[in-house]
Design an enzyme around this catalytic site. Structure first.
Site, PDB file in Angstrom:
ATOM      1  N   ASN A   9       0.870  -1.184   0.000  1.00  0.00           N
ATOM      2  CA  ASN A   9       0.000   0.000   0.000  1.00  0.00           C
ATOM      3  C   ASN A   9       0.901   1.226   0.000  1.00  0.00           C
ATOM      4  O   ASN A   9       1.527   1.532   1.003  1.00  0.00           O
ATOM      5  CB  ASN A   9      -0.891  -0.035   1.256  1.00  0.00           C
ATOM      6  CG  ASN A   9      -1.710   1.228   1.412  1.00  0.00           C
ATOM      7  OD1 ASN A   9      -1.808   2.041   0.490  1.00  0.00           O
ATOM      8  ND2 ASN A   9      -2.317   1.401   2.584  1.00  0.00           N
ATOM      9  N   LYS A  11       0.100   4.263  -0.177  1.00  0.00           N
ATOM     10  CA  LYS A  11      -0.511   5.458   0.445  1.00  0.00           C
ATOM     11  C   LYS A  11      -0.311   6.672  -0.469  1.00  0.00           C
ATOM     12  O   LYS A  11      -0.314   6.511  -1.698  1.00  0.00           O
ATOM     13  CB  LYS A  11       0.048   5.649   1.860  1.00  0.00           C
ATOM     14  CG  LYS A  11      -0.090   4.358   2.689  1.00  0.00           C
ATOM     15  CD  LYS A  11       0.124   4.511   4.153  1.00  0.00           C
ATOM     16  CE  LYS A  11      -0.084   3.142   4.827  1.00  0.00           C
ATOM     17  NZ  LYS A  11       0.043   3.189   6.289  1.00  0.00           N
ATOM     18  N   HIS A  95      -9.311   1.089   5.349  1.00  0.00           N
ATOM     19  CA  HIS A  95      -8.011   1.287   6.007  1.00  0.00           C
ATOM     20  C   HIS A  95      -8.202   2.227   7.198  1.00  0.00           C
ATOM     21  O   HIS A  95      -9.004   3.161   7.146  1.00  0.00           O
ATOM     22  CB  HIS A  95      -7.001   1.860   5.008  1.00  0.00           C
ATOM     23  CG  HIS A  95      -5.595   1.827   5.528  1.00  0.00           C
ATOM     24  ND1 HIS A  95      -5.128   2.759   6.435  1.00  0.00           N
ATOM     25  CD2 HIS A  95      -4.581   0.959   5.303  1.00  0.00           C
ATOM     26  CE1 HIS A  95      -3.870   2.451   6.738  1.00  0.00           C
ATOM     27  NE2 HIS A  95      -3.516   1.369   6.072  1.00  0.00           N
ATOM     28  N   GLU A  97      -6.565   4.635   8.197  1.00  0.00           N
ATOM     29  CA  GLU A  97      -6.374   6.058   7.876  1.00  0.00           C
ATOM     30  C   GLU A  97      -7.634   6.629   7.238  1.00  0.00           C
ATOM     31  O   GLU A  97      -7.958   7.797   7.442  1.00  0.00           O
ATOM     32  CB  GLU A  97      -5.139   6.229   6.961  1.00  0.00           C
ATOM     33  CG  GLU A  97      -3.855   5.989   7.745  1.00  0.00           C
ATOM     34  CD  GLU A  97      -2.705   5.401   6.948  1.00  0.00           C
ATOM     35  OE1 GLU A  97      -2.746   5.421   5.703  1.00  0.00           O
ATOM     36  OE2 GLU A  97      -1.755   4.913   7.581  1.00  0.00           O
ATOM     37  N   GLU A 167      -4.738  -5.010  10.842  1.00  0.00           N
ATOM     38  CA  GLU A 167      -3.714  -3.986  11.041  1.00  0.00           C
ATOM     39  C   GLU A 167      -3.948  -3.268  12.366  1.00  0.00           C
ATOM     40  O   GLU A 167      -4.792  -2.359  12.437  1.00  0.00           O
ATOM     41  CB  GLU A 167      -3.777  -2.952   9.915  1.00  0.00           C
ATOM     42  CG  GLU A 167      -3.536  -3.532   8.542  1.00  0.00           C
ATOM     43  CD  GLU A 167      -2.991  -2.496   7.572  1.00  0.00           C
ATOM     44  OE1 GLU A 167      -2.053  -2.827   6.868  1.00  0.00           O
ATOM     45  OE2 GLU A 167      -3.493  -1.359   7.569  1.00  0.00           O
ATOM     46  N   GLY A 173       3.175   2.248  10.711  1.00  0.00           N
ATOM     47  CA  GLY A 173       4.140   3.324  10.518  1.00  0.00           C
ATOM     48  C   GLY A 173       4.927   3.691  11.765  1.00  0.00           C
ATOM     49  O   GLY A 173       5.591   4.717  11.812  1.00  0.00           O
ATOM     50  N   SER A 213       4.061  -2.146  10.143  1.00  0.00           N
ATOM     51  CA  SER A 213       5.522  -2.188  10.250  1.00  0.00           C
ATOM     52  C   SER A 213       6.126  -3.522   9.807  1.00  0.00           C
ATOM     53  O   SER A 213       7.082  -4.006  10.405  1.00  0.00           O
ATOM     54  CB  SER A 213       5.966  -1.822  11.676  1.00  0.00           C
ATOM     55  OG  SER A 213       5.587  -0.482  11.976  1.00  0.00           O
TER      56      SER A 213
HETATM   57  O1  LIG Z   1      -1.571  -0.535   4.677  1.00  0.00           O
HETATM   58  C1  LIG Z   1      -0.491  -0.662   5.250  1.00  0.00           C
HETATM   59  C2  LIG Z   1      -0.344  -0.395   6.645  1.00  0.00           C
HETATM   60  O2  LIG Z   1      -0.961   0.779   7.027  1.00  0.00           O
HETATM   61  C3  LIG Z   1       1.012  -0.634   7.222  1.00  0.00           C
HETATM   62  O3  LIG Z   1       1.862   0.458   7.037  1.00  0.00           O
HETATM   63  P1  LIG Z   1       3.400   0.329   7.548  1.00  0.00           P
HETATM   64  O4  LIG Z   1       3.920  -0.935   6.944  1.00  0.00           O
HETATM   65  O5  LIG Z   1       4.066   1.561   7.008  1.00  0.00           O
HETATM   66  O6  LIG Z   1       3.354   0.263   9.026  1.00  0.00           O
END
Ligand SMILES: O=C[C@H](O)COP(=O)(O)O
Length: 252
Positions: A9, A11, A95, A97, A167, A173, A213
Site C-alpha cells: 500500500n 498510500k 483502512h 487512515e 492492522e 508506521g 511495520s
Molecule cells: O496498509 C499498510 C499499513 O498501514 C502498514 O503500514 P506500515 O507498513 O508503514 O506500518
C-alpha cells in the site's frame, strides 16, 4: 490451500514517474517468484501507468479506496468502474487512515464492499484496534464489530474470495510490530468470527493478512503462523529492494 499475498500500500506517495520506476525495478526483482500473489496499490493518479508497465508481469494492482456508486455527481470520488477499467484486481477498503481522517464507518465500508464485488473487484478489508482499545482489552470486540459491520448482507460465495488485513493501528508506521503470536491470535479470532457468520469452509478460504511495520526482517516469523496468509505492507513497499525481499521471504 490459501495462496499467500504480499500487498504493498503506497498510500499518498509516488508521482507517475516515480511509480513507473518502482514497478519497473520491482518486476525484475520478483520475476522468478512463484506461489505468492504480489499486489501493488499505487495512488489513483499512477494506476493506469503502473498497469501498463505490469502488463506482462505476474504483479497485479489494487486501488487504495473507491466510492460505492458506479458514476454520478460525486466530486473528487473514484468509482469501481474506473478502477476496474484501468486494470485493478483488488481494492483496499476501510483502512484505518480512511476511518480516522475521512470519517469512514462500518456502514460506508459495507456499501463499498458490496459495490466492489458487484464490479468484480476483490476487497482487501482492513480491520484493527487502536492502542487504547488494546490496552482496555477490547481488541477482539473491535475486530468483531468491524468484521460483522463490513460483511453485513454479503453472501458466503463472495466472502470466500475476500481478503482481510488485520492492522493494529498502533503498529502502522511506528516500527512497532505485533508479536508473531499476538498477530496469529487476532487473525485466528477473525477467522473464527467468519466461521460463526458463515461456515467453517468459508472461513478457511478467506485470506487474512497482517499489516503494521512489516519489514524484510520480520516477515518470516509472521508467515510461519498458521492463520496469517501474507502481509499488507506500507512504508517498506515504497522501495523495490525491501518489498522484493519481503515477497521473496520463502526463497531467501
Ligand atoms: O496498509 C499498510 C499499513 O498501514 C502498514 O503500514 P506500515 O507498513 O508503514 O506500518
Amino acid at each position: 490451500m490459501r495462496v499467500p499475498i504480499i500487498a504493498g500500500n503506497w498510500k499518498m506517495f509516488k508521482t507517475v514517474e516515480e511509480a513507473i520506476a518502482l514497478v519497473s525495478e520491482l518486476s525484475k526483482k520478483v520475476q522468478d517468484v512463484e506461489g505468492v500473489e504480489i499486489v501493488v496499490c499505487p495512488p489513483f493518479t499512477a494506476l493506469d501507468a503502473v498497469n501498463e508497465v505490469l502488463n506482462d508481469s505476474q504483479i497485479v494492482t489494487g486501488a487504495q479506496n473507491m466510492f460505492w456508486a458506479k458514476e454520478g455527481a460525486y466530486t473528487g470520488e473514484v468509482s469501481p468502474v474506473m478502477i476496474k477499467n484501468v486494470g485493478c484486481k483488488y481494492v483496499i477498503l476501510g483502512h484505518s487512515e480512511r476511518r480516522e481522517y475521512f470519517g469512514e464507518t462500518d456502514e460506508t465500508i459495507n456499501k463499498k464492499i458490496k459495490s466492489a464485488f458487484e464490479h468484480a473487484l476483490i476487497p482487501i478489508l482492513c480491520v484493527g484496534e487502536k492502542l487504547e482499545q488494546r490496552e482496555a482489552g477490547l481488541t477482539e470486540q473491535v475486530v468483531r464489530t468491524q468484521t460483522e459491520g463490513a460483511l453485513a448482507g454479503i453472501p458466503a460465495g463472495q466472502v470466500s474470495q475476500l481478503v482481510i488485513a488485520y492492522e493494529p493501528v498502533w503498529a502502522i508506521g511506528t516500527g512497532k510490530t505485533a508479536s508473531d503470536e499476538d498477530a496469529q491470535k487476532v487473525v485466528a479470532y477473525i477467522r473464527k468470527v467468519i466461521a460463526e457468520l458463515y461456515e467453517a469452509d468459508t472461513a478457511q478460504q478467506v485470506r487474512i493478512l497482517y499489516g503494521g511495520s512489516v519489514k524484510p526482517e520480520n516477515i518470516a516469523g509472521l508467515m510461519k503462523q498458521p492463520d496469517i496468509d501474507g502481509a499488507l505492507v506500507g512504508g517498506a513497499s515504497l522501495d523495490a529492494e525491501s518489498f522484493a525481499r519481503i515477497v521473496r521471504f520463502k526463497w531467501r
